[in-house]
Design an enzyme around this catalytic site. Structure first.
Site, PDB file in Angstrom:
ATOM      1  N   SER A  64       0.826  -1.212   0.000  1.00 55.14           N
ATOM      2  CA  SER A  64       0.000   0.000   0.000  1.00 55.14           C
ATOM      3  C   SER A  64       0.860   1.261   0.000  1.00 55.14           C
ATOM      4  O   SER A  64       1.994   1.259   0.472  1.00 55.14           O
ATOM      5  CB  SER A  64      -0.909   0.023   1.225  1.00 55.14           C
ATOM      6  OG  SER A  64      -1.792  -1.068   1.227  1.00 55.14           O
ATOM      7  N   GLN A  65       0.264   2.324  -0.516  1.00 58.41           N
ATOM      8  CA  GLN A  65       0.912   3.645  -0.500  1.00 58.41           C
ATOM      9  C   GLN A  65       1.151   4.061   0.954  1.00 58.41           C
ATOM     10  O   GLN A  65       0.262   3.890   1.801  1.00 58.41           O
ATOM     11  CB  GLN A  65      -0.049   4.617  -1.179  1.00 58.41           C
ATOM     12  CG  GLN A  65       0.483   6.005  -1.329  1.00 58.41           C
ATOM     13  CD  GLN A  65      -0.546   6.923  -2.002  1.00 58.41           C
ATOM     14  OE1 GLN A  65      -1.504   6.463  -2.605  1.00 58.41           O
ATOM     15  NE2 GLN A  65      -0.327   8.211  -1.878  1.00 58.41           N
TER      16      GLN A  65
END
Ligand code: SAH
Length: 213
Positions: A64-65
């Protein structure tokens, strides 16, 4: 597997980016400033590790970012020793953030390849979850419930009932809900049958899938 001064500097820049995007929780920022994100990624992508971007990992999944990790972690409001369930272990990066926050972490992953890879990798760099589980996150982990917090790191087409029922009273579920785009949603359990719901804007996740091992 090296963590150098240069990596440390790049991490501090990432922390600055997150502060500018309005992440405020000091403990979350400290965790992101400490965890060597480049080690969670395949070697070809190491130079990208400290950009605020999602990235491909094995089995067609993504890490994930950092902003998303920070945003979800902040919503959980973890205090040390909280029992926390994560759905979607993936690279283990979010797991490491939860561990840095002092949580006792149980994390479920449905892709065997990722489950195996991350189970050997995390302890190698000193992160010990209570349990990493190969299984289906839609079912939660009834044998270890109730949980103070539950975090879902894949896009859920709907809110699985078992996850709501495995929350402690006062507990928090953070889950991105939707098909192509997901609305970040927080449920707080106020009583056996009472839940408060808050919504926080759009995010994009890989889909949470059912019945696949
Ligand atoms: N937290 C991870 C994000 C990985 S992407 C990280 O920081 O790297 C989402 C992950 O959820 C993928 O690894 C995917 O395989 C997993 N996933 C999808 N559906 C799932 C399900 N039903 N149960 C458990 N994990 C699931």
């Amino acid at each position: 597997m090296k963590d150098t001064f240069k990596h440390h500097g790049m991490r501090q820049q990432l922390v600055e980016i997150l502060i500018n995007k309005d992440i405020k929780d000091k403990n979350v920022l400290k965790a992101i400033g400490k965890i060597p994100r480049h080690l969670f990624m395949d070697s070809g992508f190491i130079d990208h590790a400290y950009q605020d971007k999602a990235f491909p990992i094995a089995a067609d999944q993504t890490i994930s970012q950092p902003y998303t990790v920070a945003f979800q972690s902040e919503l959980l409001q973890i205090t040390p020793e909280d029992k926390v369930l994560e759905i979607g272990t993936g690279s283990g990066y979010q797991t490491a953030v939860l561990l840095e926050l002092g949580a006792k972490v149980y994390s479920i992953e449905r892709q065997k390849e990722l489950y195996k890879k991350t189970s050997t990798f995390l302890p190698k760099i000193g992160y010990r979850a209570k349990q990493l589980i190969f299984g289906d996150g839609y079912k939660g982990l009834p044998e270890e419930a109730p949980f103070q917090s539950i975090i879902v790191t894949a896009g859920a087409p709907y809110v699985p009932n078992p996850l709501l029922s495995q929350l402690a009273i006062g507990g928090r579920l953070v889950i991105p809900v939707g098909d192509k785009v997901q609305v970040m949603t927080l449920f707080i359990r106020k009583g056996p049958k009472e839940f408060e719901k808050h919504e926080f804007g759009d995010f994009r996740f890989v889909p949470m899938l059912e019945d696949k091992n």
